[in-house]
Scaffold this motif. Structure first.
Motif, PDB file in Angstrom:
ATOM      1  N   LEU A 377       0.714  -1.312   0.116  1.00 22.79           N
ATOM      2  CA  LEU A 377       0.130  -0.007  -0.018  1.00 22.79           C
ATOM      3  C   LEU A 377       0.922   1.202   0.051  1.00 22.79           C
ATOM      4  O   LEU A 377       0.710   2.365  -0.630  1.00 22.79           O
ATOM      5  CB  LEU A 377      -0.926  -0.030   1.241  1.00 22.79           C
ATOM      6  CG  LEU A 377      -2.034  -1.112   1.091  1.00 22.79           C
ATOM      7  CD1 LEU A 377      -2.707  -1.176   2.539  1.00 22.79           C
ATOM      8  CD2 LEU A 377      -2.893  -0.916   0.230  1.00 22.79           C
ATOM      9  N   ILE A 382      -0.495   5.026   0.332  1.00 17.87           N
ATOM     10  CA  ILE A 382      -1.548   4.700   1.160  1.00 17.87           C
ATOM     11  C   ILE A 382      -0.880   4.135   2.791  1.00 17.87           C
ATOM     12  O   ILE A 382      -0.048   3.180   2.576  1.00 17.87           O
ATOM     13  CB  ILE A 382      -2.666   3.780   0.376  1.00 17.87           C
ATOM     14  CG1 ILE A 382      -3.271   4.413  -0.512  1.00 17.87           C
ATOM     15  CG2 ILE A 382      -3.637   3.397   1.774  1.00 17.87           C
ATOM     16  CD1 ILE A 382      -4.340   3.426  -1.136  1.00 17.87           C
ATOM     17  N   SER A 420     -11.266   0.103   0.049  1.00 17.77           N
ATOM     18  CA  SER A 420     -11.343   1.435   0.619  1.00 17.77           C
ATOM     19  C   SER A 420     -11.238   2.577  -0.353  1.00 17.77           C
ATOM     20  O   SER A 420     -10.891   2.349  -1.512  1.00 17.77           O
ATOM     21  CB  SER A 420      -9.719   1.633   1.087  1.00 17.77           C
ATOM     22  OG  SER A 420      -9.223   2.891   1.296  1.00 17.77           O
ATOM     23  N   HIS A 422      -9.943   5.234  -0.877  1.00 15.22           N
ATOM     24  CA  HIS A 422      -8.327   5.673  -1.413  1.00 15.22           C
ATOM     25  C   HIS A 422      -7.840   4.925  -2.310  1.00 15.22           C
ATOM     26  O   HIS A 422      -7.067   5.696  -3.021  1.00 15.22           O
ATOM     27  CB  HIS A 422      -7.697   5.739   0.057  1.00 15.22           C
ATOM     28  CG  HIS A 422      -8.027   6.513   1.103  1.00 15.22           C
ATOM     29  ND1 HIS A 422      -7.906   7.869   1.262  1.00 15.22           N
ATOM     30  CD2 HIS A 422      -8.496   6.106   2.323  1.00 15.22           C
ATOM     31  CE1 HIS A 422      -8.631   8.227   2.275  1.00 15.22           C
ATOM     32  NE2 HIS A 422      -8.746   7.244   3.282  1.00 15.22           N
ATOM     33  N   TRP A 423      -8.218   3.690  -2.266  1.00 17.82           N
ATOM     34  CA  TRP A 423      -7.565   2.752  -3.122  1.00 17.82           C
ATOM     35  C   TRP A 423      -7.551   3.113  -4.727  1.00 17.82           C
ATOM     36  O   TRP A 423      -6.558   3.264  -5.481  1.00 17.82           O
ATOM     37  CB  TRP A 423      -7.789   1.266  -2.977  1.00 17.82           C
ATOM     38  CG  TRP A 423      -6.938   0.468  -3.868  1.00 17.82           C
ATOM     39  CD1 TRP A 423      -7.391  -0.204  -4.850  1.00 17.82           C
ATOM     40  CD2 TRP A 423      -5.637   0.117  -3.642  1.00 17.82           C
ATOM     41  NE1 TRP A 423      -6.475  -1.103  -5.545  1.00 17.82           N
ATOM     42  CE2 TRP A 423      -5.520  -0.912  -4.698  1.00 17.82           C
ATOM     43  CE3 TRP A 423      -4.690   0.160  -2.550  1.00 17.82           C
ATOM     44  CZ2 TRP A 423      -4.054  -1.322  -4.585  1.00 17.82           C
ATOM     45  CZ3 TRP A 423      -3.447  -0.344  -2.661  1.00 17.82           C
ATOM     46  CH2 TRP A 423      -3.275  -1.036  -3.810  1.00 17.82           C
ATOM     47  N   ASN A 426      -5.592   5.578  -6.353  1.00 15.56           N
ATOM     48  CA  ASN A 426      -4.037   5.699  -6.552  1.00 15.56           C
ATOM     49  C   ASN A 426      -3.609   4.380  -7.212  1.00 15.56           C
ATOM     50  O   ASN A 426      -2.517   4.584  -7.614  1.00 15.56           O
ATOM     51  CB  ASN A 426      -3.501   5.407  -4.804  1.00 15.56           C
ATOM     52  CG  ASN A 426      -3.550   6.780  -4.165  1.00 15.56           C
ATOM     53  OD1 ASN A 426      -2.943   7.639  -4.130  1.00 15.56           O
ATOM     54  ND2 ASN A 426      -4.662   6.929  -3.342  1.00 15.56           N
TER      55      ASN A 426
END
Length: 533
Positions: A377, A382, A420, A422-423, A426
């Motif tokens: 990550l 992350i 998530s 956020h994933w 990114n």
């Protein structure tokens, strides 16, 4: 920054526009002006703007004719027409030419800002679409320099079956692979408070510094070898051994190289490593067995049985933790939840039929896998702890006593990671960011710019800088400076070069400028570091 060009034959309009546009607020820059369409075409060819604001009525060549020429030439930027009230009859023709907007003079500052913000959003959307359309081309380009490295990793971890159809040993190297013995050395970077708190930038710098030290030693002591970075804090060296060399002699030489690597890494990086050795294999297809043996050797150092008690390590090599680690790391990196779950389930089934599996070993696996998750990550910007703010890892791990409990724990963590929010922001940029990081380390001695990256990755420099900073927390320029300064420090520590030579070796032709950057980065001038060394 987005580049904007203005074309109008009215000098007052040109000056008014330059003052009215909120350049900083919309992350834009003024790249030039022209007073007619012909001059505008020349300026566009020279400055390659992202946005062109143009009048219609102009001498020599009017705006609509210029736009037609641009469309014929497949100009990729956005076009905004700004013209007088009486020109509204041309709006339909402008729409046919696919201009972004048609504004009537006089235009207010708010109208201009609104239109520019809308157009910039359209540009950003086009960048995303372009990236997706170029995905296959980009992947081929990205993997070309790393194709051999990926093949080596698949061989050393035992995942080569899925590559074998397309990536067998190259014909030029088949003699090298088919007529030598092979042995793997496993390398483990020891966890310390220092490594636990590393930022992404520092982690990458340490990782590349460690790789450089090992590769320099191998070049001198055993050129017929390959260094492969694995997951998180593990790496491996594949030694190719002449079959005429006695095994005892080869092992003694390899152990000496391992000792030298450990001493150099401790001296230059103040980091400790442990080394494990596998057995010598005659066939390259068996190299992954040597890898597993090397890391089980390391594992014996980690989980030491109590006096009078049997080892808590499984003796059967079939469980192959390194292959499991590698496959799971790849699935985590690309957010493939279903694939990751299947990999976990298959591995757990192997553990369940092993009579020697103990809670100590399962808990060790948890710790290792958490580190792999964190590293995977981290590589896309992350932070694992931010996804699990309420987790108390030692307590959770201590409760895992059976393979089924390990399976449940892993699947729950993987689900949270893969879903998530956020994933998705990114993961799709990881390959571009990885390429830029690698490029910085390979070409730090040359003139390197985002323009170079842009041409190779088929993405605008502005967009590249955004995704690089989002993933690493640094601009590409700052990252490159850090790479150069770390290398300069290493060269100064060697004491073999003059300062001007070091400046050239790390990409600076101006020695005073290099010295000022170095002092800003380290707090000392190069000469002071040289004396202290």
């Amino acid at each position: 920054m987005w580049k904007i060009l203005i074309i109008d034959d009215d000098f007052q309009v040109l000056e008014g526009m330059k003052k009215a546009i909120p350049w900083e607020a919309i992350d834009a820059e003024f790249v030039g002006e022209a007073s007619d369409g012909a001059e505008g075409l020349e300026m566009i060819g020279r400055t390659k703007p992202d946005i062109v604001i143009t009048d219609i009525y102009m001498p020599v060549m009017n705006g609509l004719e210029m736009i037609e020429r641009l469309r014929e030439a497949n100009f990729p930027g956005e076009l905004i027409i700004l013209s007088g009230y009486t020109d509204f009859q041309y709006a339909r023709q402008a729409l046919r030419l696919q201009v972004s907007d048609y504004l009537s003079k006089p235009v207010t500052v708010d109208e201009l800002r609104t239109v520019l913000e809308k157009v910039i959003k359209e540009l950003e959307a086009k960048e995303l679409i372009k990236m997706e359309q170029e995905e296959i081309k980009k992947r081929l380009m990205l993997y070309e320099p790393f194709g051999q490295q990926e093949w080596l990793k698949s061989v050393i971890t035992g995942t080569f079956q899925k590559w074998a159809a397309a990536l067998n040993p190259p014909p030029s190297e088949q003699q090298y692979w088919l007529h030598r013995n092979h042995l793997v050395m496993g390398i483990e970077l020891m966890s310390t408070i220092r490594t636990a708190n590393l930022s992404l930038i520092d982690w990458n710098l340490f990782r590349f510094a460690l790789a450089n030290i090992i590769q320099e030693i191998l070049t001198e002591d055993w050129p017929e070898s390959d260094f492969i970075e694995l997951h998180s804090h593990h790496a491996a060296i594949m030694f190719h051994i002449e079959r005429s060399e006695p095994m005892d002699t080869a092992l003694a030489r390899i152990k000496t190289i391992g000792d030298r690597i450990a001493v150099c890494i401790l001296t230059y990086l103040q980091l400790n490593i442990r080394i494990g050795l596998g057995q010598i294999k005659a066939a390259w297809q068996e190299i992954s067995d040597s890898t597993e043996e090397a890391f089980l050797d390391l594992l014996q150092m980690t989980i030491i049985p109590s006096p009078g008690k049997p080892s808590s390590l499984p003796s059967n090599l079939a469980i192959r933790p390194i292959k499991f680690y590698q496959e799971l790391a790849e699935a985590i990196v690309y957010s493939k939840e279903e694939t990751a779950a299947q990999i976990v389930d298959a591995y757990i089934r192997q553990l369940q039929i092993m009579p020697s599996i103990t809670p100590a070993y399962l808990q060790y696996l948890c710790t290792e896998l958490w580190t792999i998750f964190a590293y995977s990550l981290y590589s896309v910007g992350i932070v694992l702890d931010e996804l699990f703010p309420e987790a108390h890892l030692p307590s959770e791990i201590s409760q895992i006593q059976t393979p089924a409990q390990l399976q449940e724990w892993l699947r729950a963590k993987i689900h949270i990671i893969a879903t998530s929010r956020h994933w998705s922001e990114n993961s799709k940029h990881k390959e571009a960011v990885d390429f830029m990081i690698q490029y910085a380390h390979d070409h730090y001695a040359e003139e390197v710019s985002l323009e170079d990256m842009s041409k190779q990755l088929y993405l605008s420099r502005n967009y590249l800088n955004q995704i690089f900073k989002k993933a690493t927390g640094e601009t590409f320029t700052n990252y490159l400076i850090q790479v150069r300064m770390k290398k300069a420090q290493a060269l100064l520590a060697e004491g073999k070069h003059l300062i001007y030579e070091i400046a050239e070796k790390v990409g600076y032709k101006n020695v005073p400028y290099f010295s000022s950057i170095f002092k800003k980065y380290t707090g000392m001038s190069p000469s002071e570091v040289g004396k202290s060394g």
